[in-house]
Design a protein around this motif. Structure first.
Motif, mmCIF file in Angstrom:
data_model
loop_
_atom_site.group_PDB
_atom_site.id
_atom_site.type_symbol
_atom_site.label_atom_id
_atom_site.label_comp_id
_atom_site.label_asym_id
_atom_site.label_seq_id
_atom_site.Cartn_x
_atom_site.Cartn_y
_atom_site.Cartn_z
ATOM 1 N N PHE A 121 0.839 -1.199 0.000
ATOM 2 C CA PHE A 121 0.000 0.000 0.000
ATOM 3 C C PHE A 121 0.874 1.248 0.000
ATOM 4 O O PHE A 121 0.678 2.172 -0.794
ATOM 5 C CB PHE A 121 -0.905 -0.009 1.245
ATOM 6 N N ASP A 122 1.843 1.253 0.880
ATOM 7 C CA ASP A 122 2.730 2.402 1.008
ATOM 8 C C ASP A 122 3.518 2.629 -0.290
ATOM 9 O O ASP A 122 3.622 3.743 -0.794
ATOM 10 C CB ASP A 122 3.676 2.163 2.194
ATOM 11 N N ARG A 123 4.015 1.543 -0.873
ATOM 12 C CA ARG A 123 4.804 1.663 -2.118
ATOM 13 C C ARG A 123 3.984 2.258 -3.256
ATOM 14 O O ARG A 123 4.460 3.096 -4.011
ATOM 15 C CB ARG A 123 5.265 0.279 -2.569
ATOM 16 N N LEU A 124 2.747 1.775 -3.401
ATOM 17 C CA LEU A 124 1.952 2.218 -4.553
ATOM 18 C C LEU A 124 1.505 3.666 -4.412
ATOM 19 O O LEU A 124 1.413 4.394 -5.393
ATOM 20 C CB LEU A 124 0.748 1.297 -4.768
ATOM 21 N N CYS A 125 1.247 4.091 -3.180
ATOM 22 C CA CYS A 125 0.845 5.495 -2.970
ATOM 23 C C CYS A 125 1.994 6.443 -3.285
ATOM 24 O O CYS A 125 1.767 7.620 -3.575
ATOM 25 C CB CYS A 125 0.417 5.726 -1.523
ATOM 26 N N THR A 126 3.236 5.937 -3.214
ATOM 27 C CA THR A 126 4.392 6.817 -3.381
ATOM 28 C C THR A 126 5.151 6.553 -4.693
ATOM 29 O O THR A 126 6.200 7.130 -4.923
ATOM 30 C CB THR A 126 5.361 6.651 -2.184
ATOM 31 N N ARG A 127 4.607 5.669 -5.536
ATOM 32 C CA ARG A 127 5.290 5.376 -6.810
ATOM 33 C C ARG A 127 5.050 6.495 -7.820
ATOM 34 O O ARG A 127 3.977 7.076 -7.893
ATOM 35 C CB ARG A 127 4.770 4.073 -7.400
ATOM 36 N N ARG A 128 6.043 6.779 -8.633
ATOM 37 C CA ARG A 128 5.912 7.681 -9.773
ATOM 38 C C ARG A 128 6.457 6.931 -10.991
ATOM 39 O O ARG A 128 7.484 6.257 -10.891
ATOM 40 C CB ARG A 128 6.695 8.987 -9.569
ATOM 41 N N THR A 129 5.771 7.057 -12.139
ATOM 42 C CA THR A 129 6.151 6.293 -13.338
ATOM 43 C C THR A 129 6.374 7.255 -14.497
ATOM 44 O O THR A 129 5.561 8.158 -14.732
ATOM 45 C CB THR A 129 5.013 5.300 -13.702
ATOM 46 N N CYS A 130 7.468 7.040 -15.232
ATOM 47 C CA CYS A 130 7.745 7.895 -16.400
ATOM 48 C C CYS A 130 6.682 7.650 -17.473
ATOM 49 O O CYS A 130 6.345 6.498 -17.776
ATOM 50 C CB CYS A 130 9.134 7.574 -16.958
ATOM 51 N N THR A 131 6.171 8.747 -18.057
ATOM 52 C CA THR A 131 5.086 8.633 -19.044
ATOM 53 C C THR A 131 5.589 8.328 -20.454
ATOM 54 O O THR A 131 4.781 8.078 -21.349
ATOM 55 C CB THR A 131 4.288 9.958 -19.103
ATOM 56 N N ASN A 132 6.898 8.343 -20.657
ATOM 57 C CA ASN A 132 7.445 8.068 -21.983
ATOM 58 C C ASN A 132 7.405 6.553 -22.224
ATOM 59 O O ASN A 132 8.091 5.802 -21.530
ATOM 60 C CB ASN A 132 8.885 8.586 -22.030
ATOM 61 N N PRO A 133 6.587 6.080 -23.207
ATOM 62 C CA PRO A 133 6.426 4.630 -23.386
ATOM 63 C C PRO A 133 7.735 3.894 -23.617
ATOM 64 O O PRO A 133 7.846 2.716 -23.274
ATOM 65 C CB PRO A 133 5.524 4.521 -24.626
ATOM 66 N N SER A 134 8.759 4.551 -24.191
ATOM 67 C CA SER A 134 9.998 3.814 -24.427
ATOM 68 C C SER A 134 10.939 3.894 -23.221
ATOM 69 O O SER A 134 12.045 3.358 -23.269
ATOM 70 C CB SER A 134 10.699 4.317 -25.692
ATOM 71 N N CYS A 135 10.526 4.550 -22.144
ATOM 72 C CA CYS A 135 11.358 4.637 -20.939
ATOM 73 C C CYS A 135 10.676 3.913 -19.765
ATOM 74 O O CYS A 135 11.167 2.905 -19.283
ATOM 75 C CB CYS A 135 11.616 6.103 -20.603
ATOM 76 N N GLN A 136 9.548 4.453 -19.322
ATOM 77 C CA GLN A 136 8.751 3.827 -18.255
ATOM 78 C C GLN A 136 9.534 3.564 -16.974
ATOM 79 O O GLN A 136 9.282 2.576 -16.265
ATOM 80 C CB GLN A 136 8.113 2.527 -18.750
ATOM 81 N N ALA A 137 10.535 4.414 -16.692
ATOM 82 C CA ALA A 137 11.302 4.245 -15.446
ATOM 83 C C ALA A 137 10.368 4.393 -14.245
ATOM 84 O O ALA A 137 9.396 5.146 -14.289
ATOM 85 C CB ALA A 137 12.410 5.281 -15.380
ATOM 86 N N ILE A 138 10.689 3.649 -13.180
ATOM 87 C CA ILE A 138 9.868 3.661 -11.968
ATOM 88 C C ILE A 138 10.636 4.375 -10.859
ATOM 89 O O ILE A 138 11.827 4.123 -10.652
ATOM 90 C CB ILE A 138 9.545 2.218 -11.517
ATOM 91 N N TYR A 139 9.952 5.279 -10.161
ATOM 92 C CA TYR A 139 10.548 5.987 -9.017
ATOM 93 C C TYR A 139 9.654 5.821 -7.811
ATOM 94 O O TYR A 139 8.527 5.336 -7.913
ATOM 95 C CB TYR A 139 10.701 7.487 -9.344
ATOM 96 N N ASN A 140 10.162 6.273 -6.684
ATOM 97 C CA ASN A 140 9.365 6.246 -5.461
ATOM 98 C C ASN A 140 9.719 7.490 -4.661
ATOM 99 O O ASN A 140 10.913 7.757 -4.450
ATOM 100 C CB ASN A 140 9.693 4.968 -4.674
ATOM 101 N N THR A 141 8.702 8.254 -4.277
ATOM 102 C CA THR A 141 8.986 9.546 -3.635
ATOM 103 C C THR A 141 9.754 9.366 -2.325
ATOM 104 O O THR A 141 10.449 10.283 -1.895
ATOM 105 C CB THR A 141 7.686 10.325 -3.348
#
Ligand code: AP5
Length: 215
Positions: A121-141
């Motif tokens: 729950f905590d991870r998903l609320c704080t995840r950020r995902t790159c919107t570029n379809p060829s990148c899609q890098a995942i971050y977490n605040t």
């Protein structure tokens, strides 16, 4: 490597898949990423899938199997693949078994990543995902923030919170997982392919998978 990564939303399948594909050039095939790409591009598939995804419901099996039948026959899959987010229901798993038989492909392992619900729950609320379809890098605040807020470090595109990451949608996705996807562990246990991996550290999970595969 020819693997299936099982695990609840936020268990870290995408993160682990990216670490594993860097080892031997296998391809990560994420049905979630394929669907989000279709939504972003406004294709007929994307228009059909969008409502289900935003509510946290599964997209119909027939749509998913149409995607995967084509994807698994693309040439890059010859190097190996990691299935991330597929199969998600028993009918998908049964159809995949038939498809792999037809394509003469043998799976090495089904890795089930087991992470407690509160961590997820905590991870998903704080995840950020790159919107570029060829990148899609995942971050977490919290654990892995972007250098500039809301901007992908790798490609400079916006890195955003997904539509299905409201608290309500996350809770629904986790319930759907328990009802429809968790039974796949029993399905693959019968075939002797299942390895359960308990761990909240992606490095620990990757090491456990590598060890099981003898890498
Ligand atoms: P999909 O994109 O597959 O979403 P999901 O399974 O819900 O998986 P997530 O991407 O949310 O989580 P993940 O396990 O990959 O975790 P991640 O590595 O990103 O599917 C979205 C939707 O598409 C579905 O709801 C459905 O509608 C549809 N769909 C897709 N496939 C379908 C199918 N086969 N059939 C029907 N419908 C389908 O990590 C999550 C967060 O945790 C990140 O912030 C990350 O940085 C952080 N994190 C990860 N590992 C760690 C760690 N070790 N320590 C700290 N933080 C960590």
């Amino acid at each position: 490597m020819k693997l299936i990564l099982l695990g609840a939303p936020g268990a870290g399948k995408g993160t682990v898949a990216k670490l594993l594909t860097a080892i031997d050039g296998s391809v990560q095939i994420s049905t979630g990423d394929i669907l989000r790409g279709a939504v972003q591009a406004g294709t007929p598939l994307g228009k059909e899938a969008e409502g289900y995804m935003n509510r946290g419901d599964l997209v119909p099996d027939s749509l998913i199997m149409g995607i995967m039948e084509n994807r698994l026959q693309e040439p890059d899959c010859a190097k190996g693949f990691l299935l991330d987010g597929f199969p998600r229901t028993i009918p998908q798993a049964e159809a995949l078994t038939e498809l792999l038989k037809k394509l003469n492909i043998t799976l090495d392992m089904v890795a089930s990543i087991d992470v407690p619900r509160d961590v997820i729950f905590d991870r998903l609320c704080t995840r950020r995902t790159c919107t570029n379809p060829s990148c899609q890098a995942i971050y977490n605040t919290k654990s892995n923030p972007t250098k500039v807020e809301g901007i992908c470090d790798k490609c400079g595109s916006p890195a955003i919170q997904r539509e299905d990451e409201t608290q309500e949608a996350i809770a629904h996705r986790l319930d759907t997982y328990n009802e429809k996807t968790a039974p796949l562990a029993g399905f693959y246990e019968k075939s002797g392919l299942l390895k359960s991996i308990v761990g909240t550290s992606s490095d620990v999970v990757v090491d456990a998978i590598k060890k099981q595969l003898g890498l």
